[in-house]
Design an enzyme around this catalytic site. Structure first.
Site, PDB file in Angstrom:
ATOM      1  N   PHE A  24       0.968  -1.054   0.047  1.00 33.82           N
ATOM      2  CA  PHE A  24      -0.028  -0.117   0.053  1.00 33.82           C
ATOM      3  C   PHE A  24       1.327   1.573   0.271  1.00 33.82           C
ATOM      4  CE2 PHE A  24      -2.457   3.628   2.446  1.00 33.82           C
ATOM      5  CZ  PHE A  24      -3.412   2.968   1.395  1.00 33.82           C
ATOM      6  N   GLY A  25       0.823   1.706  -0.742  1.00 30.38           N
ATOM      7  CA  GLY A  25       1.344   3.569  -1.020  1.00 30.38           C
ATOM      8  C   GLY A  25       0.410   4.950  -0.483  1.00 30.38           C
ATOM      9  N   TYR A  26       0.982   5.707   0.949  1.00 35.59           N
ATOM     10  CA  TYR A  26      -0.145   6.728   0.756  1.00 35.59           C
ATOM     11  C   TYR A  26       1.045   7.996   0.151  1.00 35.59           C
ATOM     12  CZ  TYR A  26       2.718   5.923   4.377  1.00 35.59           C
ATOM     13  OH  TYR A  26       4.033   6.251   5.730  1.00 35.59           O
ATOM     14  N   GLY A  27       1.728   7.821   0.049  1.00 35.06           N
ATOM     15  CA  GLY A  27       2.912   9.552  -0.227  1.00 35.06           C
ATOM     16  C   GLY A  27       3.279   9.168  -1.775  1.00 35.06           C
ATOM     17  N   SER A  28       4.487   9.340  -1.985  1.00 30.59           N
ATOM     18  CA  SER A  28       5.263   9.269  -3.278  1.00 30.59           C
ATOM     19  C   SER A  28       5.401   7.758  -4.241  1.00 30.59           C
ATOM     20  CB  SER A  28       6.824   9.466  -3.176  1.00 30.59           C
ATOM     21  OG  SER A  28       7.784   8.265  -2.170  1.00 30.59           O
ATOM     22  N   GLU A  99      13.252   3.324   1.192  1.00 29.47           N
ATOM     23  CA  GLU A  99      12.169   3.706   2.617  1.00 29.47           C
ATOM     24  C   GLU A  99      12.565   3.438   3.277  1.00 29.47           C
ATOM     25  OE1 GLU A  99       8.924   5.227   2.540  1.00 29.47           O
ATOM     26  OE2 GLU A  99       9.992   5.045  -0.659  1.00 29.47           O
TER      27      GLU A  99
END
Length: 184
Positions: A24-28, A99
């Site tokens: 799950f990606g929520y930023g870059s 990350e």
């Protein structure tokens, strides 16, 4: 916890016998997809709010002048919209380095737009990491972002790209949009 979390992440989950994992990606990770994926789908996670409370000493700032990037903060009743990617476990060799500045991998249930639910991994920079900056007024966060730059470019590009990507997903994240309005 130190800035560099690569080794911690590599010991957190075992991928033996697993051919794919949801991320799950929520930023870059929404707009800078520099990794191969098998599938991508919009998704949400429950009980987490996106906040510009994490320092960036390695991508959007420097150790002397950190930028600000997003992390997730637990907040009951809140939904965070993002993008889910089904990836091969070997992708984490790259993502753990990308990350590494305080982010750890956690498992979370993700809900796709069709209502189906799958467990996935998400990188979260918790409050106990050395790069955590915490809350600040939106105008102050915008000022820090405006003056910060690092090896991955100006911090303002991170904010503007994220705001645009969220609009494309149909997400009106008030925290991100308020900081964007101060920056502009």
């Amino acid at each position: 916890m130190s800035f560099d979390t690569v080794e911690q992440n590599r010991s957190r989950q075992q991928f033996d016998g697993i051919s794919s994992v949801w991320l799950f990606g929520y930023g870059s990770l929404i707009y800078k997809v520099d990794f191969p994926f098998l599938e991508k789908r919009p998704a949400t996670i429950e009980g987490w709010a996106r906040r510009f409370w994490q320092g960036s000493h390695d991508h959007r700032g420097t150790p002397e002048a950190p930028g600000r990037v997003v992390t997730l903060i637990q907040q009951p009743g809140v939904r965070c919209k993002g993008m889910a990617y089904r990836v091969s476990p070997d992708v984490f060799e790259h993502l753990d380095v990308r990350e590494k500045n305080g982010y750890l991998r956690f498992t979370t249930p993700m809900t796709f737009d069709d209502g189906s639910v799958e467990d996935g991994l998400v990188y979260i920079a918790t409050e106990d990491n050395a790069a955590f900056l915490g809350p600040a007024p939106a105008a102050d966060i915008a000022q820090q972002i405006a003056r910060s730059s690092g090896p991955s470019g100006p911090n303002r590009d991170y904010l503007l790209n994220l705001a645009e990507a969220l609009r494309s997903l149909g997400d009106e994240d008030s925290h991100v949009l308020e900081i964007e309005s101060h920056l502009r």
